[in-house]
Enzyme design. Structure first.
Site: not given
Length: 467
Positions: A121-122, A116
């Protein structure tokens, strides 16, 4: 593109039991690659991301099949460390295959994972932890390759933030590493405990479950195990939010209320009647009585308010009396569903990570589009409180996390609550091309995930300097 039609202003009644959480079987399927014996995961729902995981396992040479409602795996004779780009791009959970394939094959190449569009989003914590254990990390455009020249070794490693995914990745690696590994600042979500329970059943020695410090004695052989993944606490919260929006009386059974306690306490604060008995929760609300607003919520890591329930809370608060605010400290784009709320008549605003809700909205049916998994579920819940008919267009997000959310709510609200086009029901379980529903839906790839290579380099350099 699936269209779900919702007829609002119908109360919900009955009992429902959440299926297994998608956040448990996805990493557990990856963990089965570490096992020397057969594994069986009980009652795993037919989610799009589960189907993608099965395709990914098959692509790397694993032996996996459905056995009724269960998933069965057997040790593979030979595995491949190259993860196909189209499967990596279909879900962010492909990152869970870094550690198992690195340990089993000696190398792994992972294209940028999808999922999503929730903002950065490391995966630098995954990479820094594996590098500290001895992995060689090569960053190449939109892919990362990890290699090892010998066995991984134990390490004392501190996560810079309590990432659930990184904690699971490093737990799997630590089970295969030589010597002791200590993970500090680890995530404490229930799904971490579920992973520990599975690995322990396979023979791993892991201490500290439920705490931020996990100690793993690595190098022990892992056999197979039969395991039932946790019930889906986010699905339970979704059903509870639907009740709060629609009114009525329902029972949610088979899911420990403690696992979504923060959401239940929030609902009680709005005026929903909440009672608990063992693993059941009973909720009731008179739709003629307005909910109370004035909430100030902050979504964060466990045991704080769960980020996945933040859009659901927003749906509940749209019509409540009094202004509310929700801040998500984990995801920068958590409230993409606000555009759909506004189309329904709610004057909500998003500034950065904060959603402001004036409350008291009179919602009306309209056409909206699911922007992501939880945002789509939130729009569906909000539509239950709207006058008239809402048509929710979903390009494939909702079935990634719910086996049949429309069907579940239809079972609580009668046959007229939700109508699906006649040709769409089968696409909730199968479809051409990519496994799972909406066989032609383009995967989200390269936009929703940032590898944060510079963060990884900084984290690893700092680790080496300190050790």
């Amino acid at each position: 593109m699936q269209t779900i039609t919702i007829h609002g202003r119908r109360t919900l009644h009955g009992s429902i039991r959440p299926a297994a959480a998608k956040t448990s079987p996805l990493p557990l399927l990856a963990a089965t690659l570490l096992c020397d014996g057969p594994c069986r995961l009980r009652d795993v729902p037919r989610l799009a991301d589960v189907d993608t995981s099965l395709a990914l396992l098959d692509a790397v040479g694993a032996r996996v099949r459905r056995c009724g409602a269960d998933l069965c795996t057997r040790p593979a004779d030979r595995l491949c460390g190259d993860i196909p780009e189209h499967l990596a791009g279909a879900m962010r959970s492909s990152v869970f295959y870094l550690a198992p394939l690195l340990c089993r094959v000696g190398y792994v190449r992972l294209p940028l994972p999808g999922g999503c569009r929730l903002g950065p989003r490391p995966v630098d914590i995954h990479l820094a932890g594996l590098a500290a254990m001895g992995a060689e990390v090569e960053l190449e455009g939109i892919a990362v390759t990890l290699r090892r020249t010998g066995p991984l070794h134990g390490v004392d490693f501190t996560l810079r933030l309590p990432s659930v995914g990184a904690t699971m990745t490093l737990l799997m690696a630590a089970c295969c590493a030589a010597g002791q590994t200590v993970l500090r600042g680890a995530a404490q979500e229930p799904e971490i405990g579920d992973m520990i329970a599975f690995l322990s059943a396979c023979g791993a020695d892991i201490q500290g479950a439920g705490t931020p410090v996990l100690t793993v004695q690595g190098g022990r052989p892992l056999g197979g195990a039969f395991h039932r993944p946790l019930p889906d606490r986010i699905a339970a919260a979704t059903y509870a939010a639907a009740l709060a929006c629609a009114g009525g009386q329902i029972e949610i059974a088979g899911c420990d209320p403690a696992s979504y306690d923060s959401f239940l306490r929030f609902l009680a604060g709005t005026g929903v009647q909440v009672s608990r008995a063992g693993d059941c929760v009973r909720l009731a609300r008179d739709p003629a009585v307005p909910l109370r607003g004035g909430a100030h919520l902050r979504a964060d890591a466990w045991p704080a308010f769960a980020t996945d329930t933040a859009p659901l809370a927003a749906a509940v608060l749209l019509t409540a009396a009094g202004a509310s605010e929700i801040y998500d400290s984990l995801f920068a784009n958590r409230f993409a569903c606000a555009a759909g709320f506004a189309a329904m008549g709610a004057a909500c605003t998003v500034r950065g990570r904060q959603l402001t809700l004036p409350g008291g909205a009179v919602l009306h049916g309209t056409d909206v589009t699911a922007p992501d998994l939880r945002g789509g579920a939130a729009l569906l819940a909000a539509a239950l409180a709207a006058d008239g008919e809402t048509r929710l267009r979903d390009p494939g997000h909702i079935p990634r996390g719910y086996e049949d959310l429309p069907g579940a709510l239809r079972g609580l609200g009668g046959g007229d609550l939700l109508r699906l086009p006649a040709d769409c029901r089968s696409r909730y379980t199968t479809g051409p091309g990519m496994p799972g529903p909406y066989g032609g839906a383009a995967p989200v790839h390269g936009q929703s995930w940032q590898l944060h290579f510079s963060n990884f380099s900084h984290s690893y350099t700092k680790y080496v300097a300190l050790h």
